[in-house]
Design a protein around this motif. Structure first.
Motif, PDB file in Angstrom:
ATOM      1  N   PHE A  72      -1.460   9.371   7.628  1.00 57.35           N
ATOM      2  CA  PHE A  72      -0.063   9.788   7.736  1.00 57.35           C
ATOM      3  C   PHE A  72       0.095  10.881   8.785  1.00 57.35           C
ATOM      4  N   TRP A 106      14.013   6.275  15.237  1.00 57.28           N
ATOM      5  CA  TRP A 106      12.812   6.600  14.464  1.00 57.28           C
ATOM      6  C   TRP A 106      13.121   6.639  12.960  1.00 57.28           C
ATOM      7  N   THR A 115      11.418   4.479  10.054  1.00 55.00           N
ATOM      8  CA  THR A 115      10.822   5.186   8.927  1.00 55.00           C
ATOM      9  C   THR A 115      11.273   4.590   7.606  1.00 55.00           C
ATOM     10  N   GLY A 166       9.448   1.476   6.902  1.00 56.06           N
ATOM     11  CA  GLY A 166       8.052   1.697   6.522  1.00 56.06           C
ATOM     12  C   GLY A 166       7.911   2.230   5.113  1.00 56.06           C
ATOM     13  N   VAL A 167       8.750   3.204   4.735  1.00 54.52           N
ATOM     14  CA  VAL A 167       8.674   3.780   3.398  1.00 54.52           C
ATOM     15  C   VAL A 167       9.002   2.735   2.343  1.00 54.52           C
ATOM     16  N   LEU A 183       6.113   0.505   1.476  1.00 51.62           N
ATOM     17  CA  LEU A 183       5.070   1.081   0.639  1.00 51.62           C
ATOM     18  C   LEU A 183       5.280   0.773  -0.845  1.00 51.62           C
ATOM     19  N   VAL A 206       0.684   0.501   7.541  1.00 51.79           N
ATOM     20  CA  VAL A 206       2.063   0.903   7.263  1.00 51.79           C
ATOM     21  C   VAL A 206       2.153   2.420   7.093  1.00 51.79           C
ATOM     22  N   VAL A 207       1.160   3.010   6.392  1.00 50.32           N
ATOM     23  CA  VAL A 207       1.163   4.463   6.218  1.00 50.32           C
ATOM     24  C   VAL A 207       1.056   5.163   7.575  1.00 50.32           C
ATOM     25  N   THR A 209       4.355   4.720   9.445  1.00 47.65           N
ATOM     26  CA  THR A 209       5.384   5.550   8.816  1.00 47.65           C
ATOM     27  C   THR A 209       5.219   6.998   9.238  1.00 47.65           C
ATOM     28  N   LEU A 213       8.245   8.967  10.913  1.00 51.70           N
ATOM     29  CA  LEU A 213       8.897   9.925  10.012  1.00 51.70           C
ATOM     30  C   LEU A 213       8.847  11.352  10.549  1.00 51.70           C
ATOM     31  N   ALA A 220      13.470   5.943   1.202  1.00 48.96           N
ATOM     32  CA  ALA A 220      13.955   5.074   2.276  1.00 48.96           C
ATOM     33  C   ALA A 220      15.454   5.249   2.489  1.00 48.96           C
TER      34      ALA A 220
END
Length: 438
Positions: free
Chosen positions: A290, A317, A321, A324-325, A328, A340-341, A344, A348, A407
């Motif tokens: 991350f 962005w 983000t 991506g969140v 998860l 993905v982490v 993100t 993020l 998200a």
């Protein structure tokens, strides 16, 4: 219009010195901020201090509440006493507060330590951003701020390894003792960190500014137009003059959602992944990925923002983000989850930083610390809410809903900063401009 102090030290050793020292200070800031989330799985497993998921979320919010207070106070204080003195005070405060956490014998003392640490952490970041903005090369302000913020995520990576290498053999208290080490950096800052030239000129300390410029061989920037910013609330009032209040509120709202997302994820990511069946070492790998993503994102976003405008890049962005969140919360193969982490983290962390870049670049030098500090400070309400929300959802056995809530926060920030970008585009060419001193 008078030249900006950002132009005066272009290509000089002074710029390198300021950015380097601020980078190290922010590295320690990141270590102290992320250490709680990194050691939290161990503390919950050992029931240290009688922690439960709900109470752990409350403790996470104590630090972010302290950051709220620190960020709100930092801008006004820095514009009055100077960036240098405030940075020294902030590093001292969060280092000593970590020592208080290390010796705490109950939740109350530990919470006090995290709150005081938060005050120092919240005050340091906007002050450091203001310092490097003063000395950033022409056309590279957003990139320079992005470079500075890589230190925050390097500190996050360091916190994961501190937890991995020290907590298991020595216990969670040892990790907080490590966070006292930055106290040794204070004499270095005291000896080598110069004061902001724009601050000295704004306060009428022309001889000091001239001596500093002469010592490093840089051009002395022109004194800001108008009277020095001596009134306590003058800088804050400047954020609401004319139609500026609309833009100011948009930045504040975007910062709220962004920091809810940043600190909600930063606090709970290792615990959520531990709950998915990962061992502590594997769960901490997500912290490393991350923050590695955060470092990459800062450099990419900074370069893109200097070219296309920080508010536009921030909006894009935040949209990425949010996607991506949300992913998860979906069960995926481990390698895809790692990817993905990382992505993100790329989007993020830099999305939020580009809000700061937008505000910093677009502010008059004499009022820059106040503008960045209050944008950060109002966003800290989201930073307080994020860890608390994650803790409540985990306590109710609804951890997956946390990803959805985070998200949605990202989508809200996309909307607010997107509207700000449209207003900036309607007002003139792409990209924020330096406002005239007022």
């Amino acid at each position: 219009m008078s030249s900006s102090p950002a132009l005066s030290a272009r290509g000089s050793g002074l710029a390198l010195l300021v950015v380097g020292l601020c980078w190290l200070a922010v590295l320690f800031d990141g270590l102290d901020m992320f250490i709680y989330g990194s050691v939290l799985p161990h503390m919950l497993e050992q029931k240290a201090l009688g922690l439960t998921s709900g109470r752990a979320g409350d403790l996470g919010s104590y630090a972010t509440f302290g950051m709220l207070v620190g960020a709100l106070a930092a801008g006004t204080v820095a514009d009055r006493i100077g960036r240098r003195k405030l940075m020294l005070s902030c590093v001292t405060l969060f280092s000593l507060a970590s020592g208080l956490c290390a010796v705490s014998n109950g939740v109350a003392v530990f919470g006090l330590g995290r709150t005081l640490a938060g005050v120092g952490l919240g005050g340091l970041l906007p002050t450091a951003i203001s310092m490097v903005s003063d000395y950033a090369p022409r056309g590279r302000a957003a990139l320079t701020i992005g470079l500075l913020m890589t230190a925050h995520h390097a500190g996050g990576i360091l916190s994961a390894y501190v937890a991995l290498w020290i907590v298991e053999p020595l216990g969670w208290r040892a990790a907080f003792w490590v966070c006292v080490v930055p106290l040794l950096f204070v004499p270095v800052l005291l000896r080598y960190l110069p004061e902001s030239l724009s601050f000295l000129l704004a306060r009428g300390r022309t001889e000091e500014a001239r001596a500093l410029a002469g010592r490093y061989g840089v051009e002395l920037p022109a004194a800001p137009a108008g009277r020095p910013a001596t009134a306590r609330w003058e800088s804050l009032a400047g954020l609401f003059r004319g139609r500026e209040w609309i833009q100011t509120l948009l930045y504040w709202l975007a910062s709220f959602g962004g920091l809810l997302l940043v600190y909600g994820v930063a606090t709970w990511l290792p615990t959520l992944m531990r709950g998915e069946g990962y061992e502590l070492g594997s769960a901490l790998t997500f912290v490393v990925l991350f923050n590695l993503g955060g470092i990459v994102g800062m450099l990419v976003a900074g370069r893109a923002s200097d070219r296309f405008g920080a508010p536009r890049i921030s909006a894009i962005w935040f949209a990425l983000t949010a996607a991506g969140v949300f992913l998860l919360s979906v069960h995926m193969p481990p390698m895809l989850t790692f990817a993905v982490v990382f992505l993100t983290g790329v989007f993020l962390n830099s999305a939020q930083t580009m809000i700061y870049a937008t505000v910093s670049i677009g502010s008059a030098p004499a009022h820059r610390a106040t503008a960045v500090g209050w944008t950060s400070g109002m966003g800290r309400f989201g930073a307080v809410f994020g860890p608390w929300l994650g803790g409540q959802l985990l306590a109710a056995d609804k951890g997956d809903w946390g990803f959805t809530a985070f998200a949605l926060a990202g989508l809200s920030s996309m909307v607010f900063i997107g509207v700000a970008a449209l207003r900036t585009a309607a007002a003139g060419p792409a990209g924020p401009k330096l406002a005239p001193a007022h």
